[in-house]
Scaffold this motif. Structure first.
Motif, PDB file in Angstrom:
ATOM      1  N   MET A   1       0.556  -1.336   0.219  1.00 42.68           N
ATOM      2  CA  MET A   1      -0.216   0.047  -0.109  1.00 42.68           C
ATOM      3  C   MET A   1       0.850   1.272   0.145  1.00 42.68           C
ATOM      4  SD  MET A   1      -2.560   1.500   3.129  1.00 42.68           S
ATOM      5  CE  MET A   1      -1.194   1.499   4.168  1.00 42.68           C
ATOM      6  N   ARG A   2       0.496   2.097  -0.988  1.00 38.66           N
ATOM      7  CA  ARG A   2       1.379   3.218  -0.824  1.00 38.66           C
ATOM      8  C   ARG A   2       0.580   4.395  -0.395  1.00 38.66           C
ATOM      9  NH1 ARG A   2       2.550   7.602  -4.232  1.00 38.66           N
ATOM     10  NH2 ARG A   2       4.686   8.268  -4.303  1.00 38.66           N
ATOM     11  N   VAL A   3       1.036   5.334   0.546  1.00 39.43           N
ATOM     12  CA  VAL A   3       0.245   6.573   1.137  1.00 39.43           C
ATOM     13  C   VAL A   3       0.771   7.714   0.382  1.00 39.43           C
ATOM     14  CG1 VAL A   3       0.169   7.803   3.197  1.00 39.43           C
ATOM     15  CG2 VAL A   3       0.189   5.484   3.535  1.00 39.43           C
ATOM     16  N   ASP A   4      -0.388   8.384  -0.086  1.00 40.25           N
ATOM     17  CA  ASP A   4      -0.058   9.651  -0.825  1.00 40.25           C
ATOM     18  C   ASP A   4      -0.310  10.756   0.182  1.00 40.25           C
ATOM     19  OD1 ASP A   4      -0.299  11.652  -2.853  1.00 40.25           O
ATOM     20  OD2 ASP A   4      -2.397  11.257  -3.155  1.00 40.25           O
ATOM     21  N   PRO A   5       0.839  11.571   0.296  1.00 46.48           N
ATOM     22  CA  PRO A   5       0.762  12.774   1.229  1.00 46.48           C
ATOM     23  C   PRO A   5      -0.179  13.879   0.826  1.00 46.48           C
ATOM     24  CG  PRO A   5       3.284  12.295   0.688  1.00 46.48           C
ATOM     25  CD  PRO A   5       2.229  11.301  -0.396  1.00 46.48           C
ATOM     26  N   LEU A  66      -4.886   8.089   6.434  1.00 46.19           N
ATOM     27  CA  LEU A  66      -3.721   7.601   5.605  1.00 46.19           C
ATOM     28  C   LEU A  66      -4.244   7.225   4.128  1.00 46.19           C
ATOM     29  CD1 LEU A  66      -1.268   5.648   7.941  1.00 46.19           C
ATOM     30  CD2 LEU A  66      -1.255   8.301   7.197  1.00 46.19           C
ATOM     31  N   THR A  67      -5.367   6.636   4.008  1.00 47.61           N
ATOM     32  CA  THR A  67      -5.853   5.870   2.644  1.00 47.61           C
ATOM     33  C   THR A  67      -7.097   6.218   1.995  1.00 47.61           C
ATOM     34  OG1 THR A  67      -6.788   4.013   3.603  1.00 47.61           O
ATOM     35  CG2 THR A  67      -4.429   3.605   3.363  1.00 47.61           C
ATOM     36  N   GLY A  68      -8.007   6.832   2.973  1.00 44.89           N
ATOM     37  CA  GLY A  68      -9.229   7.438   2.652  1.00 44.89           C
ATOM     38  C   GLY A  68     -10.434   6.031   2.751  1.00 44.89           C
ATOM     39  N   ASN A  69      -9.874   5.093   3.235  1.00 46.74           N
ATOM     40  CA  ASN A  69     -10.610   3.867   3.394  1.00 46.74           C
ATOM     41  C   ASN A  69     -11.466   4.003   4.778  1.00 46.74           C
ATOM     42  OD1 ASN A  69     -10.195   2.800   1.019  1.00 46.74           O
ATOM     43  ND2 ASN A  69      -8.147   1.736   1.843  1.00 46.74           N
ATOM     44  N   GLY A  70     -12.578   3.554   4.694  1.00 45.99           N
ATOM     45  CA  GLY A  70     -13.242   3.510   6.083  1.00 45.99           C
ATOM     46  C   GLY A  70     -13.961   4.716   6.319  1.00 45.99           C
ATOM     47  N   LYS A  71     -14.470   4.678   7.774  1.00 48.93           N
ATOM     48  CA  LYS A  71     -15.048   5.892   8.304  1.00 48.93           C
ATOM     49  C   LYS A  71     -14.018   6.903   8.776  1.00 48.93           C
ATOM     50  CE  LYS A  71     -18.804   3.250  10.073  1.00 48.93           C
ATOM     51  NZ  LYS A  71     -19.674   3.178  11.237  1.00 48.93           N
ATOM     52  N   MET A  72     -14.433   8.130   8.658  1.00 49.24           N
ATOM     53  CA  MET A  72     -13.670   9.246   9.267  1.00 49.24           C
ATOM     54  C   MET A  72     -13.449   9.091  10.605  1.00 49.24           C
ATOM     55  SD  MET A  72     -14.340  13.485   8.977  1.00 49.24           S
ATOM     56  CE  MET A  72     -14.463  13.650   7.304  1.00 49.24           C
ATOM     57  N   LEU A  73     -14.245   8.687  11.375  1.00 44.10           N
ATOM     58  CA  LEU A  73     -14.166   8.554  12.857  1.00 44.10           C
ATOM     59  C   LEU A  73     -14.458   7.071  13.368  1.00 44.10           C
ATOM     60  CD1 LEU A  73     -15.609  11.984  13.813  1.00 44.10           C
ATOM     61  CD2 LEU A  73     -13.349  11.561  13.595  1.00 44.10           C
ATOM     62  N   LEU A  74     -13.951   6.943  14.316  1.00 46.49           N
ATOM     63  CA  LEU A  74     -14.172   5.524  15.116  1.00 46.49           C
ATOM     64  C   LEU A  74     -14.553   5.716  16.543  1.00 46.49           C
ATOM     65  CD1 LEU A  74     -11.244   3.337  13.351  1.00 46.49           C
ATOM     66  CD2 LEU A  74     -13.712   3.197  12.907  1.00 46.49           C
ATOM     67  N   PRO A  75     -15.021   4.933  17.103  1.00 48.49           N
ATOM     68  CA  PRO A  75     -15.284   4.866  18.476  1.00 48.49           C
ATOM     69  C   PRO A  75     -14.180   4.854  19.316  1.00 48.49           C
ATOM     70  CG  PRO A  75     -16.711   3.217  17.211  1.00 48.49           C
ATOM     71  CD  PRO A  75     -15.863   3.745  16.497  1.00 48.49           C
ATOM     72  N   GLU A  76     -14.150   5.833  20.433  1.00 43.69           N
ATOM     73  CA  GLU A  76     -12.964   5.809  21.252  1.00 43.69           C
ATOM     74  C   GLU A  76     -12.297   4.528  21.455  1.00 43.69           C
ATOM     75  OE1 GLU A  76     -10.342   8.274  23.281  1.00 43.69           O
ATOM     76  OE2 GLU A  76     -12.339   9.090  22.282  1.00 43.69           O
ATOM     77  N   ASP A  77     -12.912   3.511  21.834  1.00 53.77           N
ATOM     78  CA  ASP A  77     -12.037   2.299  22.259  1.00 53.77           C
ATOM     79  C   ASP A  77     -11.537   1.533  20.988  1.00 53.77           C
ATOM     80  OD1 ASP A  77     -14.481   1.367  21.020  1.00 53.77           O
ATOM     81  OD2 ASP A  77     -15.016  -0.108  22.516  1.00 53.77           O
ATOM     82  N   GLU A  78     -11.723   1.851  19.748  1.00 56.54           N
ATOM     83  CA  GLU A  78     -11.199   1.201  18.697  1.00 56.54           C
ATOM     84  C   GLU A  78      -9.646   1.824  18.390  1.00 56.54           C
ATOM     85  OE1 GLU A  78     -13.373   0.439  15.258  1.00 56.54           O
ATOM     86  OE2 GLU A  78     -15.344   0.237  16.427  1.00 56.54           O
ATOM     87  N   HIS A  79      -9.282   2.951  18.893  1.00 58.21           N
ATOM     88  CA  HIS A  79      -7.909   3.570  18.537  1.00 58.21           C
ATOM     89  C   HIS A  79      -6.811   3.231  19.356  1.00 58.21           C
ATOM     90  CE1 HIS A  79      -9.191   6.390  15.396  1.00 58.21           C
ATOM     91  NE2 HIS A  79     -10.101   6.516  15.783  1.00 58.21           N
TER      92      HIS A  79
END
Length: 117
Positions: A1-5, A66-79
């Motif tokens: 996976m390549r991250v695009d700044p 980093l990739t644009g995949n998934g949700k913008m925010l996650l529940p606190e306990d997932e971080h």
């Protein structure tokens, strides 16, 4: 996976606008330099410390940032990043600048220690 700044900068700007924050407000909340936010929004590659501070301050999904995949925010306990302390970040920063062989050796040692407990 390549991250695009440039993509990271665009998503950072999108997030900042979604919460109606100025760069100054975001910088104060995340305890980072306002000018650094501007540089990242303009396509500069962010440091790991910057990303961690941003994630901790705003609960942004690292995958989304980093990739644009998934949700913008996650529940606190997932971080997992929300549980990192400054010493952890410094250790990780030192680890990633080591040669790959040294990184792998340390990871094996850490893994053995964790498995013992």
């Amino acid at each position: 996976m390549r991250v695009d700044p440039k993509g990271i900068g665009e998503r950072l700007l999108q997030f900042r606008k979604s919460i109606s924050f100025s760069q100054k407000q975001m910088a104060e909340q995340a305890e980072i330099d306002r000018s650094y936010i501007a540089h990242v929004e303009n396509g500069s590659t962010p440091s790991s410390e910057f990303i961690i501070k941003l994630i901790n301050a705003f609960n942004i999904s690292i995958d989304w940032l980093l990739t644009g995949n998934g949700k913008m925010l996650l529940p606190e306990d997932e971080h997992v990043f929300n549980k990192l302390k400054e010493d952890h970040v410094k250790l990780l920063e030192r680890l990633i600048i080591l040669p790959e062989q040294k990184q792998n050796e340390l990871i094996k040692v850490f893994t053995k220690i964790i498995e013992i407990e």
